[in-house]
Design a protein around this motif. Structure first.
Motif, PDB file in Angstrom:
ATOM      1  N   HIS A   1      15.702   9.364  12.218  1.00  9.61           N
ATOM      2  CA  HIS A   1      14.360   9.141  12.758  1.00  9.61           C
ATOM      3  C   HIS A   1      14.143   7.646  12.964  1.00  9.61           C
ATOM      4  CE1 HIS A   1      12.587  13.098  12.759  1.00  9.61           C
ATOM      5  NE2 HIS A   1      12.944  13.307  11.495  1.00  9.61           N
ATOM      6  N   ILE A   2      13.706   7.274  14.161  1.00 11.61           N
ATOM      7  CA  ILE A   2      13.287   5.893  14.429  1.00 11.61           C
ATOM      8  C   ILE A   2      11.799   5.920  14.730  1.00 11.61           C
ATOM      9  CG2 ILE A   2      13.584   3.856  15.853  1.00 11.61           C
ATOM     10  CD1 ILE A   2      16.389   4.689  16.431  1.00 11.61           C
ATOM     11  N   LEU A   3      11.048   5.153  13.961  1.00 14.04           N
ATOM     12  CA  LEU A   3       9.602   5.043  14.153  1.00 14.04           C
ATOM     13  C   LEU A   3       9.252   3.587  14.431  1.00 14.04           C
ATOM     14  CD1 LEU A   3       8.371   7.173  11.094  1.00 14.04           C
ATOM     15  CD2 LEU A   3       8.768   7.969  13.427  1.00 14.04           C
ATOM     16  N   PRO A   4       8.205   3.336  15.214  1.00 10.38           N
ATOM     17  CA  PRO A   4       7.759   1.946  15.356  1.00 10.38           C
ATOM     18  C   PRO A   4       7.237   1.435  14.020  1.00 10.38           C
ATOM     19  CG  PRO A   4       6.158   3.443  16.324  1.00 10.38           C
ATOM     20  CD  PRO A   4       7.349   4.279  15.946  1.00 10.38           C
ATOM     21  N   ARG A   5       7.444   0.166  13.736  1.00 10.34           N
ATOM     22  CA  ARG A   5       6.950  -0.360  12.465  1.00 10.34           C
ATOM     23  C   ARG A   5       5.430  -0.287  12.407  1.00 10.34           C
ATOM     24  NH1 ARG A   5       8.374  -6.359  10.214  1.00 10.34           N
ATOM     25  NH2 ARG A   5       7.111  -6.994  11.997  1.00 10.34           N
ATOM     26  N   GLU A   6       4.779  -0.413  13.557  1.00  8.26           N
ATOM     27  CA  GLU A   6       3.325  -0.307  13.613  1.00  8.26           C
ATOM     28  C   GLU A   6       2.905   0.624  14.746  1.00  8.26           C
ATOM     29  OE1 GLU A   6       1.440  -4.132  13.707  1.00  8.26           O
ATOM     30  OE2 GLU A   6       1.851  -4.467  11.565  1.00  8.26           O
ATOM     31  N   MET A   7       1.802   1.305  14.533  1.00 11.25           N
ATOM     32  CA  MET A   7       1.198   2.168  15.536  1.00 11.25           C
ATOM     33  C   MET A   7      -0.243   1.735  15.738  1.00 11.25           C
ATOM     34  SD  MET A   7       2.571   5.959  14.417  1.00 11.25           S
ATOM     35  CE  MET A   7       4.292   6.442  14.598  1.00 11.25           C
TER      36      MET A   7
ATOM     37  N   LYS B   1      15.932  17.669  12.720  1.00 13.10           N
ATOM     38  CA  LYS B   1      14.956  18.736  12.957  1.00 13.10           C
ATOM     39  C   LYS B   1      13.803  18.653  11.965  1.00 13.10           C
ATOM     40  CE  LYS B   1      18.305  21.907  15.006  1.00 13.10           C
ATOM     41  NZ  LYS B   1      18.994  23.232  14.909  1.00 13.10           N
ATOM     42  N   THR B   2      14.102  18.157  10.761  1.00 16.40           N
ATOM     43  CA  THR B   2      13.058  17.979   9.743  1.00 16.40           C
ATOM     44  C   THR B   2      12.286  16.699  10.026  1.00 16.40           C
ATOM     45  OG1 THR B   2      14.547  19.017   8.141  1.00 16.40           O
ATOM     46  CG2 THR B   2      12.636  17.857   7.257  1.00 16.40           C
ATOM     47  N   GLY B   3      10.974  16.724   9.828  1.00 12.53           N
ATOM     48  CA  GLY B   3      10.133  15.560  10.089  1.00 12.53           C
ATOM     49  C   GLY B   3      10.459  14.389   9.174  1.00 12.53           C
TER      50      GLY B   3
ATOM     51  N   PHE C   1       3.614   3.156   7.988  1.00 10.67           N
ATOM     52  CA  PHE C   1       3.570   3.660   6.621  1.00 10.67           C
ATOM     53  C   PHE C   1       2.124   3.779   6.140  1.00 10.67           C
ATOM     54  CE2 PHE C   1       3.817   3.293   1.987  1.00 10.67           C
ATOM     55  CZ  PHE C   1       4.804   4.229   1.705  1.00 10.67           C
ATOM     56  N   SER C   2       1.294   2.776   6.417  1.00 15.43           N
ATOM     57  CA  SER C   2      -0.118   2.821   6.019  1.00 15.43           C
ATOM     58  C   SER C   2      -0.820   4.006   6.667  1.00 15.43           C
ATOM     59  CB  SER C   2      -0.824   1.527   6.424  1.00 15.43           C
ATOM     60  OG  SER C   2      -0.258   0.409   5.804  1.00 15.43           O
ATOM     61  N   MET C   3      -0.535   4.195   7.958  1.00 18.94           N
ATOM     62  CA  MET C   3      -1.160   5.293   8.678  1.00 18.94           C
ATOM     63  C   MET C   3      -0.738   6.633   8.095  1.00 18.94           C
ATOM     64  SD  MET C   3      -1.109   6.066  12.774  1.00 18.94           S
ATOM     65  CE  MET C   3      -2.055   4.580  13.087  1.00 18.94           C
ATOM     66  N   ALA C   4       0.536   6.772   7.795  1.00 14.69           N
ATOM     67  CA  ALA C   4       1.020   8.030   7.226  1.00 14.69           C
ATOM     68  C   ALA C   4       0.371   8.313   5.876  1.00 14.69           C
ATOM     69  CB  ALA C   4       2.541   7.979   7.080  1.00 14.69           C
ATOM     70  N   MET C   5       0.278   7.286   5.014  1.00 14.24           N
ATOM     71  CA  MET C   5      -0.333   7.466   3.699  1.00 14.24           C
ATOM     72  C   MET C   5      -1.804   7.867   3.822  1.00 14.24           C
ATOM     73  SD  MET C   5       2.048   7.064   1.456  1.00 14.24           S
ATOM     74  CE  MET C   5       3.040   7.892   2.710  1.00 14.24           C
ATOM     75  N   ALA C   6      -2.503   7.278   4.781  1.00 18.31           N
ATOM     76  CA  ALA C   6      -3.917   7.605   4.986  1.00 18.31           C
ATOM     77  C   ALA C   6      -4.080   9.028   5.501  1.00 18.31           C
ATOM     78  CB  ALA C   6      -4.541   6.612   5.961  1.00 18.31           C
TER      79      ALA C   6
ATOM     80  N   PHE D   1       2.407  14.310  14.150  1.00 21.17           N
ATOM     81  CA  PHE D   1       1.636  13.214  14.745  1.00 21.17           C
ATOM     82  C   PHE D   1       2.495  11.947  14.874  1.00 21.17           C
ATOM     83  CE2 PHE D   1      -0.853   9.343  13.992  1.00 21.17           C
ATOM     84  CZ  PHE D   1      -1.693   9.373  15.098  1.00 21.17           C
ATOM     85  N   LEU D   2       3.228  11.622  13.798  1.00 21.43           N
ATOM     86  CA  LEU D   2       4.077  10.430  13.826  1.00 21.43           C
ATOM     87  C   LEU D   2       5.130  10.532  14.922  1.00 21.43           C
ATOM     88  CD1 LEU D   2       4.692   9.806  10.004  1.00 21.43           C
ATOM     89  CD2 LEU D   2       3.083   8.620  11.503  1.00 21.43           C
ATOM     90  N   LEU D   3       5.730  11.705  15.064  1.00 19.33           N
ATOM     91  CA  LEU D   3       6.768  11.883  16.078  1.00 19.33           C
ATOM     92  C   LEU D   3       6.187  11.817  17.490  1.00 19.33           C
ATOM     93  CD1 LEU D   3       8.938  14.669  14.406  1.00 19.33           C
ATOM     94  CD2 LEU D   3       9.486  12.242  14.671  1.00 19.33           C
TER      95      LEU D   3
END
Length: 409
Positions: free
Chosen positions: A227-233, A278-280, A239-244, A257-259
């Protein structure tokens, strides 16, 4: 900043004289816990113990605190998460530090943390063997020159104690330079070289990006899905957004949502040869400890072709490598971005109740910190410094309660 300390022999300070008793020329009774490892985990639990009125003794094999950060990381390294998620208990980062502190800033924070809590590890003490002595009911910790005894032993050597060197067919034939990321410092050393980076985690991605920026020609092996995610959205750390979001929504909804946002920002990574699991990302992290890559620019270099994505290596040759898709290429250097492993099985004996054969706790977080007979472990949660802080607080509370009961007797 980042300087290493001199080795100090027993007794280490006036404080240690009050808590330690020399039994003989080579034996010391430690009245508080023995902590093995002076990285962030060892410092955190020592600070929390002190807050609970318990002194401790830290044994560290290197000549400085946070040796992984000081001696085994590349120059461009920054924290992948915002500093608020990387603070140790009881003392935060300086307010003037950036959102994502650099390697040098993190080391400075570690040194300030140790100084603030008067934590003074004994350096250049290699723990050769530690085991529970049934005869006297104490932990016996053997170093190269002393034997230490204590009611409590805290394993703080961490998940990343030793570089992991995978077995790759033909690697002994390679005539170029072969190294692990633990000794990589800067792409400046590899200008104009053809470099094969084996591994596509955060280290592999950042090393490839660093090589690119120093005019090398990196080829990165992507053997498995990632999985590659942007460091910020939207200007907020991912990470902050996911925790919230996890406070309000089920994990799988947050993963979706993250994907979705990652696809909108980064595009389809399958198109550049990087398949997603396949797993988030959060579910996968919780289940396996496999961390998603937080992109800081490598993906754009992959899209432009400055970083070449290669399938898995089939065999290393004298001049380079053969790949599972049939390609064969020549390289000047091969860099193994293959991560690290625990070294607990090499020195901790008779502790099958807590640790498995790979040196990781058998129990899952948040219940992995406590073993039997006064054995504890900190920093093996696969949850970064947040997990370390949780372990340190729990251990200090448990030992603190036992300490106070002993003092009443």
């Amino acid at each position: 900043m980042g300087s290493c300390k001199e080795n100090i022999d027993i007794p280490v300070s006036s404080e240690s004289i009050s808590i330690n008793t020399r039994l003989s020329k080579s034996s010391v009774l430690v009245h508080g816990p023995i902590i093995v490892g002076a990285g962030p985990s060892g410092l955190a639990v020592a600070a929390c113990l002190k807050e609970n009125g318990v002194s401790s003794l830290i044994l560290e094999r290197s000549d400085c605190i946070a040796s992984l950060w000081q001696q085994r990381t590349y120059d461009r390294l920054k924290l992948h998460l915002p500093r608020k998620f990387c603070e140790l208990p009881l003392l935060g980062f300086p307010q003037n530090f950036p959102k994502y502190p650099t390697k040098r800033q993190f080391v400075a924070y570690m040194e300030a943390y140790a100084q603030h809590f008067s934590i003074k590890p004994i350096f250049k003490k290699v723990v050769q063997k530690a085991e529970f002595d049934e005869f006297n009911g104490l932990w016996k910790v053997q170093t190269q020159d002393y034997v230490y005894f204590s009611k409590w032993l805290i394993v703080a050597t961490g998940e990343n104690a030793e570089p992991f060197m995978p077995e790759i067919q033909g690697v002994e034939k390679f005539e170029g330079q072969l190294l692990h990321t633990s000794v990589y410092k800067s792409g400046l050393e590899f200008e104009k070289e053809r470099v094969l980076v084996v591994g596509c985690g955060n280290s592999g991605m950042e090393v490839s990006l660093d090589l690119c920026r120093h005019n090398a020609f990196p080829h990165m092996v992507v053997r498995n899905s990632v999985h590659i995610l942007p460091r910020e959205m939207f200007g907020v750390s991912t990470f902050s957004m996911a925790m919230a979001l996890l406070k309000w929504f089920p994990l799988r909804i947050v993963d979706k949502f993250l994907l979705l946002v990652a696809y909108l920002i980064l595009g389809n990574t399958d198109s550049v040869g990087i398949k997603r699991p396949k797993t988030g990302p959060i579910e996968l992290k919780n289940a396996t400890g496999k961390t998603p890559v937080l992109d800081v620019g490598a993906l754009s270099q992959i899209k432009t072709g400055n970083i070449k994505v290669m399938e898995g290596v089939r065999e290393i040759t004298r001049k380079g490598a053969k790949f599972i898709d049939g390609q064969e290429r020549e390289f000047d250097t091969i860099i193994l971005a293959t991560g690290y492993k625990s070294n607990v099985p090499t020195w901790l004996k008779g502790c099958d109740d807590l640790f498995s054969e790979d040196g990781m706790p058998k129990k899952a977080f948040p219940n992995s910190w406590k073993g039997e007979k006064g054995l504890f472990t900190v920093g093996f949660t696969k949850r970064g410094l947040l997990g370390t802080s949780s372990d340190a607080i729990n251990i200090a509370r448990e030992i603190g309660d036992q300490w106070r009961l002993m003092m009443k007797k």
